[in-house]
Design a protein around this motif. Structure first.
Motif, PDB file in Angstrom:
ATOM      1  N   CYS A 171      14.350  12.317  -1.685  1.00 37.86           N
ATOM      2  CA  CYS A 171      13.925  13.119  -2.471  1.00 37.86           C
ATOM      3  C   CYS A 171      13.701  13.964  -2.210  1.00 37.86           C
ATOM      4  N   GLY A 172      12.463  13.878  -1.413  1.00 31.52           N
ATOM      5  CA  GLY A 172      11.193  14.809  -1.120  1.00 31.52           C
ATOM      6  C   GLY A 172      10.280  14.665  -2.235  1.00 31.52           C
ATOM      7  N   ASN A 173       9.910  13.516  -2.127  1.00 29.85           N
ATOM      8  CA  ASN A 173       8.273  13.216  -3.264  1.00 29.85           C
ATOM      9  C   ASN A 173       7.734  12.637  -2.041  1.00 29.85           C
ATOM     10  N   MET A 174       6.025  13.104  -2.374  1.00 30.44           N
ATOM     11  CA  MET A 174       5.427  12.802  -1.543  1.00 30.44           C
ATOM     12  C   MET A 174       4.696  11.029  -1.645  1.00 30.44           C
ATOM     13  N   GLU A 175       5.434  10.053  -1.860  1.00 25.22           N
ATOM     14  CA  GLU A 175       4.549   9.408  -2.105  1.00 25.22           C
ATOM     15  C   GLU A 175       5.625   7.598  -1.484  1.00 25.22           C
ATOM     16  N   ALA A 176       4.885   7.635  -0.488  1.00 24.37           N
ATOM     17  CA  ALA A 176       5.862   5.872  -0.473  1.00 24.37           C
ATOM     18  C   ALA A 176       5.347   4.772  -0.169  1.00 24.37           C
ATOM     19  N   PHE A 177       5.464   3.265  -0.745  1.00 23.03           N
ATOM     20  CA  PHE A 177       5.142   2.177   0.239  1.00 23.03           C
ATOM     21  C   PHE A 177       5.589   2.325   1.469  1.00 23.03           C
ATOM     22  N   TRP A 178       4.141   1.448   2.087  1.00 24.52           N
ATOM     23  CA  TRP A 178       4.498   0.938   3.603  1.00 24.52           C
ATOM     24  C   TRP A 178       4.462  -0.246   4.016  1.00 24.52           C
ATOM     25  N   TRP A 179       5.001  -0.573   5.705  1.00 22.83           N
ATOM     26  CA  TRP A 179       4.158  -2.228   5.696  1.00 22.83           C
ATOM     27  C   TRP A 179       4.557  -1.480   7.277  1.00 22.83           C
ATOM     28  N   LEU A 180       4.077  -2.864   7.982  1.00 24.98           N
ATOM     29  CA  LEU A 180       4.984  -2.630   9.302  1.00 24.98           C
ATOM     30  C   LEU A 180       5.249  -4.084  10.260  1.00 24.98           C
ATOM     31  N   GLN A 181       6.362  -3.988  11.020  1.00 29.10           N
ATOM     32  CA  GLN A 181       6.858  -5.007  10.452  1.00 29.10           C
ATOM     33  C   GLN A 181       7.308  -5.045  12.574  1.00 29.10           C
ATOM     34  N   GLN A 182       7.676  -6.541  13.017  1.00 30.75           N
ATOM     35  CA  GLN A 182       7.545  -6.752  14.494  1.00 30.75           C
ATOM     36  C   GLN A 182       9.140  -6.997  14.744  1.00 30.75           C
ATOM     37  N   THR A 183       9.613  -5.402  15.157  1.00 30.62           N
ATOM     38  CA  THR A 183      11.510  -5.295  15.336  1.00 30.62           C
ATOM     39  C   THR A 183      11.581  -5.303  16.529  1.00 30.62           C
ATOM     40  N   ARG A 184      10.715  -5.166  17.842  1.00 32.00           N
ATOM     41  CA  ARG A 184      11.441  -5.039  18.920  1.00 32.00           C
ATOM     42  C   ARG A 184      10.532  -6.339  19.921  1.00 32.00           C
ATOM     43  N   ARG A 185      10.405  -6.414  21.294  1.00 31.78           N
ATOM     44  CA  ARG A 185       9.576  -6.787  21.679  1.00 31.78           C
ATOM     45  C   ARG A 185       8.281  -7.446  21.321  1.00 31.78           C
ATOM     46  N   ALA A 186       7.456  -7.836  22.354  1.00 35.04           N
ATOM     47  CA  ALA A 186       5.991  -8.386  21.670  1.00 35.04           C
ATOM     48  C   ALA A 186       4.604  -6.902  22.319  1.00 35.04           C
ATOM     49  N   ASP A 187       5.725  -6.717  23.486  1.00 35.92           N
ATOM     50  CA  ASP A 187       5.336  -5.805  24.251  1.00 35.92           C
ATOM     51  C   ASP A 187       5.075  -4.480  23.845  1.00 35.92           C
ATOM     52  N   GLU A 188       5.849  -3.939  22.884  1.00 38.86           N
ATOM     53  CA  GLU A 188       6.349  -3.172  22.228  1.00 38.86           C
ATOM     54  C   GLU A 188       5.804  -3.368  21.024  1.00 38.86           C
ATOM     55  N   THR A 244      14.918   3.517   1.906  1.00 36.78           N
ATOM     56  CA  THR A 244      13.762   3.396   2.768  1.00 36.78           C
ATOM     57  C   THR A 244      14.489   3.624   4.394  1.00 36.78           C
ATOM     58  N   TRP A 245      13.204   3.702   5.113  1.00 32.97           N
ATOM     59  CA  TRP A 245      13.451   4.620   6.055  1.00 32.97           C
ATOM     60  C   TRP A 245      11.938   4.124   6.760  1.00 32.97           C
ATOM     61  N   ARG A 246      12.958   4.392   8.901  1.00 29.80           N
ATOM     62  CA  ARG A 246      11.436   3.669   9.679  1.00 29.80           C
ATOM     63  C   ARG A 246      10.758   4.671  10.136  1.00 29.80           C
ATOM     64  N   GLU A 247       9.541   4.651  11.177  1.00 28.09           N
ATOM     65  CA  GLU A 247       8.888   4.706  12.118  1.00 28.09           C
ATOM     66  C   GLU A 247       9.063   4.243  12.848  1.00 28.09           C
ATOM     67  N   TYR A 248       9.115   5.040  15.039  1.00 27.87           N
ATOM     68  CA  TYR A 248       8.943   4.606  16.042  1.00 27.87           C
ATOM     69  C   TYR A 248       7.314   5.126  16.197  1.00 27.87           C
ATOM     70  N   ASP A 249       6.340   4.575  17.421  1.00 24.09           N
ATOM     71  CA  ASP A 249       5.885   5.146  17.549  1.00 24.09           C
ATOM     72  C   ASP A 249       6.690   5.503  19.338  1.00 24.09           C
ATOM     73  N   PRO A 274       0.986  -1.266  -0.269  1.00 25.17           N
ATOM     74  CA  PRO A 274      -0.026   0.352   0.444  1.00 25.17           C
ATOM     75  C   PRO A 274       1.095   0.943   0.247  1.00 25.17           C
ATOM     76  N   THR A 275       0.121   2.733  -0.605  1.00 25.76           N
ATOM     77  CA  THR A 275       0.948   3.100  -0.843  1.00 25.76           C
ATOM     78  C   THR A 275       0.241   4.388   0.399  1.00 25.76           C
ATOM     79  N   THR A 276       1.476   6.016   1.038  1.00 29.00           N
ATOM     80  CA  THR A 276       0.359   6.666   1.896  1.00 29.00           C
ATOM     81  C   THR A 276       1.386   7.709   1.126  1.00 29.00           C
TER      82      THR A 276
END
Length: 104
Positions: A68-85, A99-104, A59-61
């Protein structure tokens, strides 16, 4: 299929006997010949189609690429830390493939 009574592995027919990798052998009787059909023919296999990186199924967002400043990217979620995070959100730019990541 015949299974070895000693080790439980699958036995294969060879030279009129079922032979196991552990060395156990069992004669192929007329009764067993009627039970099994041995064929040298290889049946058709499924066809696997490989696609390149240009097939975009994610999916895109609307989010700005930091490279590069482009305003569209593919996205996905992945569990990279402990299950309670919470999961980590990954983005990949549709233009430059950065490719870059974003944490909560």
């Amino acid at each position: 299929m015949e299974f070895c009574p000693k080790c439980g592995a699958v036995m294969f027919p060879s030279e009129g006997k079922f032979k196991c990798q552990c060395g156990y052998e069992k004669d192929i009787t007329d009764k067993l010949k009627d039970k099994y059909r041995v064929s040298e023919e290889v049946e058709a296999k499924e066809t696997i189609i490989f696609t390149g990186d240009d097939v975009n199924t994610l999916p895109t967002t609307r989010v700005e690429c930091p490279k590069c400043g482009n305003m569209e990217a593919f996205w996905w979620l992945q569990q990279t830390r402990r299950a309670d995070e919470s999961e980590t959100r990954f983005f990949r730019c549709t233009r430059c493939k950065h490719t870059w990541r974003e944490y909560d």
